[in-house]
Design a protein around this motif. Structure first.
Motif, short mmCIF file in Angstrom:
data_model
loop_
_atom_site.label_atom_id
_atom_site.label_comp_id
_atom_site.label_asym_id
_atom_site.label_seq_id
_atom_site.Cartn_x
_atom_site.Cartn_y
_atom_site.Cartn_z
N PRO A 1 -5.92 5.73 -31.81
CA PRO A 1 -5.92 4.28 -32.42
C PRO A 1 -4.58 3.51 -31.85
N LEU A 2 -3.65 4.30 -31.51
CA LEU A 2 -2.42 3.72 -30.87
C LEU A 2 -2.58 3.33 -29.40
N ILE B 1 -4.43 8.76 -19.59
CA ILE B 1 -4.84 7.98 -20.72
C ILE B 1 -4.25 6.50 -20.63
N ARG B 2 -5.30 5.66 -20.97
CA ARG B 2 -4.88 4.15 -20.76
C ARG B 2 -5.34 3.32 -22.11
N ALA B 3 -4.24 2.74 -22.75
CA ALA B 3 -4.58 2.17 -23.87
C ALA B 3 -5.34 2.89 -24.97
N LEU C 1 4.65 9.15 -21.37
CA LEU C 1 3.99 8.47 -22.46
C LEU C 1 4.72 7.34 -22.86
N ASP C 2 3.80 5.91 -22.76
CA ASP C 2 4.25 4.69 -23.34
C ASP C 2 3.25 4.58 -24.73
N GLY C 3 4.00 4.20 -25.87
CA GLY C 3 3.24 3.83 -26.93
C GLY C 3 3.46 2.49 -27.37
N LEU D 1 -3.12 13.02 -31.22
CA LEU D 1 -2.90 11.61 -30.70
C LEU D 1 -3.90 10.73 -31.39
N SER D 2 -5.07 11.60 -31.91
CA SER D 2 -6.07 10.81 -32.77
C SER D 2 -5.52 10.58 -34.12
#
Length: 467
Positions: free
Chosen positions: A279-280, A323-325, A354-356, A424-425
């Motif tokens: 969700p992030l 992984i994108r958005a 990893l960019d959050g 991640l979820s």
């Protein structure tokens, strides 16, 4: 003394000797320097040099193209013809290669292909070593003992092929691991804390800052709190996030996913590409030109597997978002597995970021925690179930209890059972992305930048004794 000793000359000569239908030659010129210390004193230091030559011969036959690969170290010109012939013999003895593709063509030659290899030396520690000595003095005065090592290596890779490629890449790689222990007492060195850094040149590593960080953690450990196994809100520092996501990347082969063998396989067939994993707004990416984390901009494959192919040597490596958005966007493919799966060609790269979207430091995330655990690092990570990517492992060198925004003591170590994909979820916050050293995988993968992650229910499956 051989008249042909420069790396590019070795490559060219091996290609001249080839009688196969195709030939790839990879020369890796390696140099390294290291320092080690224990009990606030340097113990050893050293410098090494080495050369490894890999010859890949391809032979066309009525049923397809076969490949043979032979690698040897300390190669001189006298060793070249036997090495080339051995690769050709291996190709002729092998069956058709499943991953056979035409050798890569059309990549512009590296302008420095004929230059001498880059080398490291003890000079890389010219500023670091005196600063480390000052850290020893401060640690001694503060009742701490510092242990650890610094290692720097530089590999110049020369890649030549019978299809005309002439490419070269210089890869510096530095790691620092520092342990602080409480001074020896009748009970022994009962408290320990760890910090690590990844660097290209040791100019951005501050031993004093690391010692100060470890002194704080040793202070936290003066109070010991025993906690049972269970699920805890947990702050995973960047090094732990890196270790988990590097393993996830190593498990992200498109072919395996299409064949229903991984966590990225969709029940009923196909892959989970396009599915939201978090969700992030997390973006997991690789980029050979990422500042400070630069890696090879073309494929360097000494062997074939689902994650790489010797036939792809020299293929450009482009920036890619795995992984994108928050959604799964790419899986690793060679040209061969891209053809099998119908997915875009996406070679693996030598870094992971990893960019959050977060901007809080780990310290600020601690200050915003009502009650939870703060980890230092993970180790002994092993896979339990590839279908879910369930991993198990241990915490190490400090697990701390946070209450009302402050660390109140050190707790016992745990064994954990978690899947990085599932984490991640469930993650509720990502902090500021920063360069980090993945402690568990530092022998194989060091170029990473990660944020800290907040997980509300990290599974500490059992208490770990004696770690």
């Amino acid at each position: 003394m051989s008249r042909v000793s420069k790396p590019y000359e070795i490559v060219e000569r091996a290609l001249e000797l080839s009688r196969a239908d195709g030939c790839v030659v990879i020369a890796d010129e390696e140099s390294s320097a290291n320092l080690r210390w224990a009990g606030n004193a340097l113990t050893t230091n050293g410098v090494t040099r080495g050369r490894t030559l890999t010859v890949i011969a391809t032979v066309d036959g009525s049923e397809g193209t076969a490949s043979g690969v032979v690698s040897r170290s300390a190669v001189t010109v006298e060793d070249l013809e036997p090495l080339v012939r051995a690769a050709e013999a291996a190709a002729r003895a092998a069956g058709p290669a499943e991953d056979a593709q035409p050798l890569v063509e059309g990549v512009p030659s590296s302008p420095d292909f004929t230059d001498a290899p880059a080398e490291t030396s003890s000079a890389v520690f010219a500023d670091f070593a005196p600063a480390l000595g000052e850290a020893f003095a401060r640690a001694r005065a503060g009742g701490r003992e510092l242990y650890g090592f610094a290692h720097h290596e530089l590999t110049s890779t020369y890649l030549g092929t019978s299809a005309g490629l002439r490419l070269r890449h210089d890869q510096p790689n530095g790691t620092l691991e520092l342990n602080a222990k409480s001074a020896a007492t009748a009970e022994g060195r009962s408290r320990s804390a760890w910090a690590g850094r990844s660097t290209r040149d040791f100019k951005d590593v501050d031993p004093a800052a690391l010692d100060a960080e470890l002194a704080v953690r040793l202070g936290w450990a003066e109070r010991r709190i025993e906690l049972p196994a269970g699920r805890y809100e947990t702050l995973l520092p960047p090094t732990a996030v890196a270790d988990l996501l590097i393993y996830q990347m190593w498990s992200s082969m498109a072919r395996d996913a299409v064949e229903g063998r991984t966590v990225f396989s969709r029940p009923g067939g196909g892959t989970r590409l396009g599915e939201t994993l978090s969700p992030l707004p997390l973006t997991l990416r690789s980029d050979p030109n990422e500042p400070g984390l630069e890696s090879a901009p073309f494929v360097i494959a000494h062997s074939s597997g689902d994650d790489q192919s010797v036939f792809d040597n020299g293929l450009p490596v482009a920036p890619v978002e795995w992984i994108r958005a928050g959604a799964l966007d790419r899986l690793i493919t060679t040209r061969h597995t891209a053809g099998l799966t119908g997915l875009p060609v996406a070679p693996g790269a030598g870094n992971l970021i990893l960019d959050g979207g977060g901007d809080r430091s780990l310290e600020e995330m601690v200050a915003a925690t009502e009650r939870g655990l703060l980890l230092t690092c993970l180790w002994y990570i092993r896979e339990v179930d590839p279908a879910t990517l369930l991993l198990t492992g241990l915490t190490r060198d400090g697990v701390y209890l946070v209450e009302n925004g402050e660390v109140v003591g050190e707790v016992n170590n745990f064994r954990f059972n978690e899947s990085p994909v599932d984490l991640l979820s469930r993650a509720t916050e990502a902090g500021r992305t920063e360069r980090t050293l993945p402690r568990e995988w530092s022998d194989w993968f060091t170029r990473a930048a990660m944020p800290a992650l907040r997980v509300p229910d990290f599974n500490m499956s059992s208490v770990s004794k004696g770690v």
